[in-house]
Motif scaffolding. Structure first.
Motif, PDB file in Angstrom:
ATOM      1  N   ALA A  81       4.680  11.735 -11.420  1.00  0.00           N
ATOM      2  CA  ALA A  81       4.652  10.434 -12.093  1.00  0.00           C
ATOM      3  C   ALA A  81       3.854   9.431 -11.260  1.00  0.00           C
ATOM      4  O   ALA A  81       3.996   9.379 -10.031  1.00  0.00           O
ATOM      5  CB  ALA A  81       6.071   9.917 -12.289  1.00  0.00           C
ATOM      6  N   PRO A  82       3.007   8.611 -11.884  1.00  0.00           N
ATOM      7  CA  PRO A  82       2.257   7.581 -11.157  1.00  0.00           C
ATOM      8  C   PRO A  82       3.215   6.636 -10.435  1.00  0.00           C
ATOM      9  O   PRO A  82       4.249   6.247 -10.978  1.00  0.00           O
ATOM     10  CB  PRO A  82       1.486   6.857 -12.275  1.00  0.00           C
ATOM     11  N   PHE A  83       2.864   6.238  -9.229  1.00  0.00           N
ATOM     12  CA  PHE A  83       3.773   5.412  -8.426  1.00  0.00           C
ATOM     13  C   PHE A  83       3.017   4.465  -7.507  1.00  0.00           C
ATOM     14  O   PHE A  83       1.853   4.678  -7.176  1.00  0.00           O
ATOM     15  CB  PHE A  83       4.697   6.305  -7.588  1.00  0.00           C
ATOM     16  N   HIS A  84       3.713   3.403  -7.094  1.00  0.00           N
ATOM     17  CA  HIS A  84       3.185   2.470  -6.100  1.00  0.00           C
ATOM     18  C   HIS A  84       4.271   2.227  -5.064  1.00  0.00           C
ATOM     19  O   HIS A  84       5.443   2.091  -5.392  1.00  0.00           O
ATOM     20  CB  HIS A  84       2.764   1.139  -6.735  1.00  0.00           C
ATOM     21  N   TRP A  85       3.877   2.146  -3.802  1.00  0.00           N
ATOM     22  CA  TRP A  85       4.798   2.020  -2.681  1.00  0.00           C
ATOM     23  C   TRP A  85       4.468   0.744  -1.916  1.00  0.00           C
ATOM     24  O   TRP A  85       3.371   0.598  -1.385  1.00  0.00           O
ATOM     25  CB  TRP A  85       4.643   3.238  -1.776  1.00  0.00           C
ATOM     26  N   THR A  86       5.397  -0.203  -1.890  1.00  0.00           N
ATOM     27  CA  THR A  86       5.205  -1.443  -1.138  1.00  0.00           C
ATOM     28  C   THR A  86       6.089  -1.432   0.102  1.00  0.00           C
ATOM     29  O   THR A  86       7.288  -1.165   0.020  1.00  0.00           O
ATOM     30  CB  THR A  86       5.571  -2.676  -1.997  1.00  0.00           C
ATOM     31  N   VAL A  87       5.499  -1.722   1.244  1.00  0.00           N
ATOM     32  CA  VAL A  87       6.229  -1.778   2.514  1.00  0.00           C
ATOM     33  C   VAL A  87       6.389  -3.236   2.920  1.00  0.00           C
ATOM     34  O   VAL A  87       5.397  -3.963   3.065  1.00  0.00           O
ATOM     35  CB  VAL A  87       5.476  -1.006   3.623  1.00  0.00           C
ATOM     36  N   SER A 127      -5.959   7.153  -6.266  1.00  0.00           N
ATOM     37  CA  SER A 127      -5.385   5.807  -6.364  1.00  0.00           C
ATOM     38  C   SER A 127      -4.787   5.499  -7.734  1.00  0.00           C
ATOM     39  O   SER A 127      -3.906   4.646  -7.855  1.00  0.00           O
ATOM     40  CB  SER A 127      -6.449   4.755  -6.026  1.00  0.00           C
ATOM     41  N   THR A 128      -5.266   6.175  -8.770  1.00  0.00           N
ATOM     42  CA  THR A 128      -4.673   5.967 -10.093  1.00  0.00           C
ATOM     43  C   THR A 128      -3.319   6.658 -10.206  1.00  0.00           C
ATOM     44  O   THR A 128      -2.516   6.328 -11.071  1.00  0.00           O
ATOM     45  CB  THR A 128      -5.604   6.508 -11.200  1.00  0.00           C
ATOM     46  N   GLN A 129      -3.080   7.618  -9.323  1.00  0.00           N
ATOM     47  CA  GLN A 129      -1.823   8.353  -9.309  1.00  0.00           C
ATOM     48  C   GLN A 129      -0.808   7.696  -8.364  1.00  0.00           C
ATOM     49  O   GLN A 129       0.347   7.502  -8.716  1.00  0.00           O
ATOM     50  CB  GLN A 129      -2.073   9.797  -8.874  1.00  0.00           C
ATOM     51  N   GLY A 130      -1.259   7.396  -7.157  1.00  0.00           N
ATOM     52  CA  GLY A 130      -0.374   6.799  -6.164  1.00  0.00           C
ATOM     53  C   GLY A 130      -1.104   5.766  -5.331  1.00  0.00           C
ATOM     54  O   GLY A 130      -2.254   5.983  -4.941  1.00  0.00           O
ATOM     55  N   SER A 131      -0.453   4.643  -5.065  1.00  0.00           N
ATOM     56  CA  SER A 131      -1.078   3.566  -4.300  1.00  0.00           C
ATOM     57  C   SER A 131      -0.031   2.897  -3.412  1.00  0.00           C
ATOM     58  O   SER A 131       1.163   3.144  -3.545  1.00  0.00           O
ATOM     59  CB  SER A 131      -1.730   2.546  -5.240  1.00  0.00           C
ATOM     60  N   TRP A 132      -0.495   2.042  -2.514  1.00  0.00           N
ATOM     61  CA  TRP A 132       0.429   1.394  -1.579  1.00  0.00           C
ATOM     62  C   TRP A 132      -0.100   0.024  -1.162  1.00  0.00           C
ATOM     63  O   TRP A 132      -1.285  -0.278  -1.322  1.00  0.00           O
ATOM     64  CB  TRP A 132       0.645   2.253  -0.330  1.00  0.00           C
ATOM     65  N   ASP A 133       0.799  -0.792  -0.628  1.00  0.00           N
ATOM     66  CA  ASP A 133       0.394  -2.050  -0.011  1.00  0.00           C
ATOM     67  C   ASP A 133       1.448  -2.461   0.997  1.00  0.00           C
ATOM     68  O   ASP A 133       2.554  -1.891   1.034  1.00  0.00           O
ATOM     69  CB  ASP A 133       0.159  -3.138  -1.058  1.00  0.00           C
ATOM     70  N   ILE A 134       1.097  -3.426   1.834  1.00  0.00           N
ATOM     71  CA  ILE A 134       2.003  -3.954   2.857  1.00  0.00           C
ATOM     72  C   ILE A 134       2.199  -5.443   2.598  1.00  0.00           C
ATOM     73  O   ILE A 134       1.227  -6.176   2.400  1.00  0.00           O
ATOM     74  CB  ILE A 134       1.445  -3.745   4.276  1.00  0.00           C
ATOM     75  N   LEU A 135       3.458  -5.879   2.621  1.00  0.00           N
ATOM     76  CA  LEU A 135       3.784  -7.293   2.440  1.00  0.00           C
ATOM     77  C   LEU A 135       4.551  -7.769   3.679  1.00  0.00           C
ATOM     78  O   LEU A 135       5.650  -7.283   3.962  1.00  0.00           O
ATOM     79  CB  LEU A 135       4.630  -7.498   1.182  1.00  0.00           C
ATOM     80  N   TYR A 214      11.855  -1.523   2.799  1.00  0.00           N
ATOM     81  CA  TYR A 214      12.058  -2.489   3.876  1.00  0.00           C
ATOM     82  C   TYR A 214      12.102  -1.732   5.192  1.00  0.00           C
ATOM     83  O   TYR A 214      12.829  -0.747   5.337  1.00  0.00           O
ATOM     84  CB  TYR A 214      13.359  -3.277   3.658  1.00  0.00           C
ATOM     85  N   THR A 215      11.315  -2.176   6.159  1.00  0.00           N
ATOM     86  CA  THR A 215      11.312  -1.541   7.476  1.00  0.00           C
ATOM     87  C   THR A 215      11.209  -2.628   8.538  1.00  0.00           C
ATOM     88  O   THR A 215      11.292  -3.821   8.243  1.00  0.00           O
ATOM     89  CB  THR A 215      10.150  -0.529   7.603  1.00  0.00           C
ATOM     90  N   ASP A 216      11.051  -2.238   9.786  1.00  0.00           N
ATOM     91  CA  ASP A 216      10.895  -3.195  10.883  1.00  0.00           C
ATOM     92  C   ASP A 216       9.429  -3.322  11.264  1.00  0.00           C
ATOM     93  O   ASP A 216       8.618  -2.434  10.977  1.00  0.00           O
ATOM     94  CB  ASP A 216      11.707  -2.756  12.100  1.00  0.00           C
ATOM     95  N   ALA A 217       9.099  -4.398  11.957  1.00  0.00           N
ATOM     96  CA  ALA A 217       7.712  -4.621  12.362  1.00  0.00           C
ATOM     97  C   ALA A 217       7.274  -3.635  13.431  1.00  0.00           C
ATOM     98  O   ALA A 217       6.101  -3.252  13.484  1.00  0.00           O
ATOM     99  CB  ALA A 217       7.545  -6.055  12.871  1.00  0.00           C
ATOM    100  N   ASP A 218       8.188  -3.210  14.268  1.00  0.00           N
ATOM    101  CA  ASP A 218       7.802  -2.324  15.371  1.00  0.00           C
ATOM    102  C   ASP A 218       7.516  -0.908  14.870  1.00  0.00           C
ATOM    103  O   ASP A 218       7.572  -0.621  13.679  1.00  0.00           O
ATOM    104  CB  ASP A 218       8.870  -2.314  16.466  1.00  0.00           C
ATOM    105  N   LEU A 219       7.207  -0.025  15.803  1.00  0.00           N
ATOM    106  CA  LEU A 219       6.834   1.345  15.447  1.00  0.00           C
ATOM    107  C   LEU A 219       7.956   2.347  15.695  1.00  0.00           C
ATOM    108  O   LEU A 219       7.720   3.505  16.013  1.00  0.00           O
ATOM    109  CB  LEU A 219       5.577   1.754  16.244  1.00  0.00           C
TER     110      LEU A 219
END
Length: 285
Positions: A81-87, A127-135, A214-219
């Motif tokens: 299924a097409p999806f988008h992932w925002t971090v 990219s039409t199937q899966g994409s991402w961005d960082i906020l 939702y994650t943390d800024a560090d690695l």
């Protein structure tokens, strides 16, 4: 189960886990790609990881991460299924950590590294199937962490989809999501995360399942493992997924036991919020 690459990695890897070292980060991704090339299918990689989990203490942290990343990447590539992932993550007092180690002793270059991790994860996904961005949400940092993040993204992000927003702007606009917060000092990170999750949810990606992380800024956590959570949400249809240090498959670099203050905190919140006692790891990112 044939584990040729795993055995080689196990022999060559050190027994530490430090994703703030660029060479280390590159090596772990390359090793994961070799493991994918050797096994290919999801079922084969799951079998490799299961064998390692059953003998967890016999494998090094690096080796465990390689197996998790390989499985995560294959899962991400196979999502139908097409999806988008925002971090989403908040920043406060991060003007040194966002620098490289050459620029500052405590530098992690965390934004550029997170971008590289996500690009690696999605590199074979159309990219039409899966994409991402960082906020990124600035939590009212007096040192201007948000502005520095924006500058780094523009100068060294390579055009990655990164947006920086500011909790103060939300307060100035009187947005409903900031109700109960008089100033950024009241946030203590929680206000920024709440605002960031809300802001991300306002975005629409036509025809795609939009999942927000939702994650943390560090690695402390490798974003290349995102596929393990996407699998639960997109493939299994769950409304949410939590990456927990208490999970059977989890491997955590331990730096000593929990102190008395930490134990008391855990005891008190469980007494105050018994409805959430099933959440065994409240510090998950």
């Amino acid at each position: 189960v044939a584990v040729g690459v795993i055995e080689k990695v196990q022999d060559l890897a050190t027994n530490d886990l430090d994703l703030t070292i660029p060479e280390y980060e590159n090596q772990v991704r390359k090793a994961a790609d070799l493991l994918i090339k050797e096994h290919g299918s999801r079922s084969a990689l799951e079998a490799v990881r299961e064998k390692m989990v059953c003998k967890k203490d016999e494998y090094k942290y690096f080796t465990h991460l390689v197996a998790a990343l390989a499985l995560s990447k294959v899962i991400t590539q196979e999502i139908k299924a097409p999806f988008h992932w925002t971090v989403v993550f908040a920043v406060y007092g991060e003007t040194n950590r966002i620098k490289t180690k050459a620029e500052h002793g405590n530098g992690e270059d965390f934004l550029v590294t997170k971008i590289a991790q996500l690009r690696w994860l999605f590199e074979k996904v159309n990219s039409t199937q899966g994409s991402w961005d960082i906020l990124i949400v600035d939590d009212g940092c007096p040192d201007g962490s948000g502005k520095v993040c924006k500058q780094v993204a523009e100068e060294r992000g390579g055009g990655a989809p990164v947006e920086v927003i500011f909790l103060q702007d939300a307060l100035d606009q009187g947005l409903e999501v900031t109700k109960g917060i008089a100033s950024t000092k009241d946030s203590r990170k929680g206000g920024s995360i709440h605002y960031g999750l809300w802001a991300a949810a306002q975005k629409k990606y036509a025809g795609k399942t939009h999942s927000i992380c939702y994650t943390d800024a560090d690695l402390s956590t490798h974003m290349g493992q995102s596929g393990l959570l996407l699998d639960i949400i997109v493939n299994q249809g769950k409304i949410g997924a939590v990456g927990s240090r208490r999970a059977r498959e989890a491997v955590m670099v331990k730096s000593g036991g929990r102190n008395t203050r930490g134990k008391l905190h855990a005891y008190l919140w469980k007494q105050m919020m018994p409805e959430m006692c099933y959440v065994v790891d409240t510090q998950t990112a």
